[in-house]
Design a protein around this motif. Structure first.
Motif, short mmCIF file in Angstrom:
data_model
loop_
_atom_site.label_atom_id
_atom_site.label_comp_id
_atom_site.label_asym_id
_atom_site.label_seq_id
_atom_site.Cartn_x
_atom_site.Cartn_y
_atom_site.Cartn_z
N PHE A 1 19.55 45.18 9.06
CA PHE A 1 20.12 46.64 9.83
C PHE A 1 20.91 46.83 9.25
O PHE A 1 21.98 46.08 8.73
CB PHE A 1 20.22 46.36 11.26
N ARG A 2 21.14 48.11 8.51
CA ARG A 2 22.26 48.43 7.64
C ARG A 2 22.90 49.61 8.13
O ARG A 2 22.73 50.76 8.16
CB ARG A 2 22.10 48.67 6.18
N VAL A 3 24.52 49.90 8.19
CA VAL A 3 25.24 51.13 8.10
C VAL A 3 25.23 51.80 6.65
O VAL A 3 25.71 51.26 5.96
CB VAL A 3 25.95 50.90 8.67
N VAL A 4 24.90 52.80 6.17
CA VAL A 4 24.77 54.13 5.47
C VAL A 4 25.34 54.54 5.14
O VAL A 4 25.50 55.44 6.49
CB VAL A 4 22.91 53.34 4.92
N VAL B 1 23.39 61.40 13.98
CA VAL B 1 22.91 59.99 13.86
C VAL B 1 21.81 59.94 13.51
O VAL B 1 20.62 59.99 14.76
CB VAL B 1 24.06 59.30 15.18
N TYR B 2 21.17 59.51 12.31
CA TYR B 2 19.65 59.00 12.32
C TYR B 2 19.72 57.23 12.09
O TYR B 2 20.72 56.35 11.39
CB TYR B 2 19.57 60.01 11.10
N ILE B 3 18.71 57.35 13.03
CA ILE B 3 18.09 55.87 12.75
C ILE B 3 16.93 55.66 12.53
O ILE B 3 15.54 56.64 12.40
CB ILE B 3 18.43 55.12 13.91
N ILE C 1 18.23 51.29 9.19
CA ILE C 1 19.47 52.12 8.41
C ILE C 1 19.65 52.63 9.54
O ILE C 1 19.09 53.44 11.15
CB ILE C 1 18.80 52.79 7.44
N THR C 2 20.94 52.99 9.66
CA THR C 2 21.59 54.54 9.83
C THR C 2 22.81 54.85 9.61
O THR C 2 23.66 54.10 8.65
CB THR C 2 22.22 53.76 11.03
N ARG C 3 22.90 56.38 10.07
CA ARG C 3 23.73 56.82 8.60
C ARG C 3 24.09 58.57 9.30
O ARG C 3 23.33 58.57 9.99
CB ARG C 3 23.06 57.65 7.09
N ASN C 4 25.01 58.99 9.26
CA ASN C 4 26.05 60.20 10.08
C ASN C 4 25.03 61.23 9.54
O ASN C 4 24.95 61.17 7.86
CB ASN C 4 26.70 60.26 9.52
N ASN C 5 24.64 62.26 10.01
CA ASN C 5 23.69 63.73 9.28
C ASN C 5 25.30 64.90 9.34
O ASN C 5 26.09 64.56 10.56
CB ASN C 5 23.18 63.98 11.02
#
Length: 92
Positions: free
Chosen positions: A88-91, A43-45, A34-38
């Motif tokens: 792999f997902r963008v969350v 960005v967290y991965i 996953i990856t997401r904005n903090n």
């Protein structure tokens, strides 16, 4: 051998397509996670894959997978790898 990492990426990584380009690199290398904005602008991965593929993925993130982004710092720590099933997902 599968490995897993958690990464926090700092720089100009929000609002420049960074997460979506990271997903494209991950998909090409068969990386799951996953990856997401903090909230702090980073960005967290979380990423898992075969060791060689994961090493290539981390290298691509370090130089920014998007030309309009800029990576100033990457903190990487080992985590338990996720199962190979999935994408792999963008969350968030």
């Amino acid at each position: 051998m599968r490995e897993g990492v958690a990464m926090t990426v700092r720089g100009r990584v929000q609002g420049v397509g960074f997460r979506w380009m990271t997903k494209m690199v991950a998909d090409r290398l068969r990386i799951v996670g996953i990856t997401r904005n903090n909230d702090d602008g980073s960005v967290y991965i979380e990423a898992s894959g075969e060791a060689a593929d994961l090493k290539e993925f981390i290298a691509a993130v370090r130089v920014s997978p998007t030309p309009s982004g800029r990576v100033d710092e990457v903190a990487v720590s080992a985590i338990e790898p996720a199962p190979a099933l999935g994408k792999f997902r963008v969350v968030g």
